[in-house]
Structures are given as C-alpha cells and as structure tokens.
Scaffold this active site. Sequence first.
Site, mmCIF file in Angstrom:
data_model
loop_
_atom_site.group_PDB
_atom_site.id
_atom_site.type_symbol
_atom_site.label_atom_id
_atom_site.label_comp_id
_atom_site.label_asym_id
_atom_site.label_seq_id
_atom_site.Cartn_x
_atom_site.Cartn_y
_atom_site.Cartn_z
ATOM 1 N N ASP A 156 46.585 62.174 -23.324
ATOM 2 C CA ASP A 156 46.536 61.504 -22.254
ATOM 3 C C ASP A 156 47.706 60.334 -22.483
ATOM 4 O OD1 ASP A 156 44.541 63.010 -21.732
ATOM 5 O OD2 ASP A 156 43.494 61.393 -20.696
ATOM 6 N N GLU A 380 34.153 62.058 -30.390
ATOM 7 C CA GLU A 380 35.362 62.511 -29.662
ATOM 8 C C GLU A 380 36.473 62.369 -30.564
ATOM 9 O OE1 GLU A 380 37.772 61.712 -25.436
ATOM 10 O OE2 GLU A 380 36.274 60.340 -26.094
#
Length: 417
Positions: A156, A380
């Site tokens: 991102d 994550e």
Amino acid sequence: MNLDEQARDILRKNDKGGYTLPTHGLYPYQWNWDSAFAAWGFTTFDPDRGWTELETLLSGQWNDGMVPHILFHRPDPGYFPGPDVWQGRGPIASSGISQPPVAASFMAKMLAMDPAGEARARAMWPKLHAWHRWFMQWRLDEGAVCVTHPWEAGRDNAPDWDGAMKAINADDVGEYTRRDTSHVDPAMRPTKYDYDRYLKLVQIGASVNWDQAKLRAINPFRVADPTMTFTLLRAQRDMVDMGRRFGEDVSEIEDWIKVLEAGAETLWNPDIQGYDSRGVHAGTFNGVLSNASALCWYAGLNDARALPAIRRMIDAATYALASFDPEAEGFEPLRYWRGPTWPIMNYLVGSGMEEQGIDALGARIKSDTALLMQQNGFAEYYNPHDGTPAGGGTFTWTAAVWLGWAGRNLEDKRGAA
C-alpha cells in the site's frame, strides 16, 4: 498447543463460512490475495474448505474479468472506505481495483496437494484465464503490469509510489474518518497524506463507473510494478501447466508469457542493479529496491544480475527479507511497506529462490520467517531488525505461510547463507 495447531486455529477462527478474514477488526471482509493464501493454508488440513475459498473469491468476478481486491460480503460500519465509497459494479459489493494475481499459482499448489479437487480447479480455470486477460488488456505498459492505485499492488504505502502520489491533488477529497488507526498504532500505518490520495484515486475511479478505457485516460496514478508483473508471469506459467492437464488451448497464454518476460526487462534499473517500479506518466524509474525486486525468481527468471543487491539487502537486517532496502533513506522498520518484513512476500521470494536453485538465500529467508513466528506469533508483519510483531495479530496469511512452507523442514540453514 503447538504452532501447527495454533495456525490451524487462526484459520478456523477467521473463517466466515466460505471466505476468510485476514484478521478480525482491522480487515472485516474478503481480500483477494489474502484469500488465495488462506485457500492454500486450509488445503494443508481441510482441502474442501480450501477449494471453497477460491470459489467464493471468484464469485465476485466482474463481467470484464476483473477480480476485485475486496469483496464486501456483509455490511460492517467499522471499515472505511466501504462499498458506498467504492461503488463497484460486480455481482457482489466490491472495490473497483484488483490485487496481485496469485490465485492461479496457489490453485496449482492445491491441485498438487489434493488431486481429488481437479474438477473444481478445472471449473475455475476459465475464470482465472479471463482475469489474466483483463490484466493483459488494461494494465500493460511496454509489457510490464501497471497498478492504478497503491492498494492494487498489495504494497500500500511502499516508497515506489511516492513520485506518482505527489502528482495527485487531493485538496477536495473531503472529510472522512479512518478506521485502521483505531485498530493499529498510527505509526505502523500509512500517513494522512497518503490516505488522502488513496481516497482521491477511489473517487476518480468511481466517477467513471470504473470504465477501464476512461480511467486509463484520466488516472494520474499509473506505475509499472514488479509485484504485479512477476506474480502475473508466474500465474501464467502455472495456468499453462494446468491448462495442458485439463485439455485447454494455452496458446494465448504462451504468447502472454513472452510479452511479460519482455516487460519484466523494462523494470531492470541498472542504477540500483535491481528490478524497480517505473512511473508511466513520468517515464522514470523510482529507484526503489524492495522485496518485490526479489520476485524475479518466483516468476521463473533466474537472473544472476539481481543477486548481489538482494543479498546485500538481506544481510542488512537481522530477519530477512525487509520490504524496503534497510540501507536506503526513508527506511522505517515498523511502518507497513516502508521497512517491515512480511511472511507472505518472504514465501513468494524464498520459495522462488528454492525453485531456481538459489538454495542458501532461500533457506535463510525460510528459517528467518519461521523464527519470527516461533518467537512472536502470527502477526501481519515484523520489524526486520528485532522481530517486533506489528500490524494485525492472529493473521490468516501468516498462519497459512507457516502451514504451507515456513513450518516445514525446519532444520536451521542460516549459517550457509
């Protein structure tokens, strides 16, 4: 509970019946490439559930072939931007962009693990073919695959996008409330400057009803990306192998492979001695050595030119492989895609190296990834210097990487790297 059982438990708890959440709270929907990892992870202990995951993902495919990066199966007011902002036009409420096309490659792995699933794989093959055709029709620049939004790359807030982001005027984006920073420390997430531009790009796409021809003409963000190029190239190779098994005509895909191989070469930046993203509008390289630069081996390109810079990048951190060169200006070890190490990318890079005979580096990445999970759970992502877990916890695709790769054959080969 041992780590195998912990990982299986994470997949079960994130299972929403047909699709899997990346993690509760932070990501309450079905994400495209997360789901492909989840399908693979499930197949290690529940093949039927694994096949269902991919089928659910492809049930959201648009008429033009695109498979969205988010499927909004159930309303969740805690997530922003939701379907009312995206205004997607598929059979299921969705976003208007895609994500790295790893699904075909995981389907090939699942088929090898569970040959009894061949009929289900055969039924999905034409849908994957249509998705790949969409990429070839709408996302190529000189044969390399472009992203039209940073979220489309899956990386991102990577430094690759900084130049193109500067060209976006987001003064009129309006007021909004982010939800991600209520779940995770804001220091680990993209900045407001980035987020304003993410939303502006969504508004631009929605303004033309995600018409790809119109969007190509007006979108200020178009970047040729190693992640997309290499994952699609690998997926095309896997589609050819499966297509031959299924008796399909694969000649079109074989032609696409040649196009993508030539396109990959346009991403080679001699100044950094690595594969780099390239701003299409600016016509310049971005000068970013990242974990995506190391995906060439996963794509089947055994490129000796790329080894020295990637080896240096691996050696610059305690745990391989940082998402951005630790010796580069702007490296941040805990901010999302500007430094942390991600098990999912480690798997793609490390397994690709193993396949191409880059054994020592592949083993180093694998053992480092396993060590991070053993010491810090299924986060994550992690700080590549000290292993601090970051982002969301009890993460589906991290657990899947353990079950399918990092937790297998754990003999320590770090010293050989």
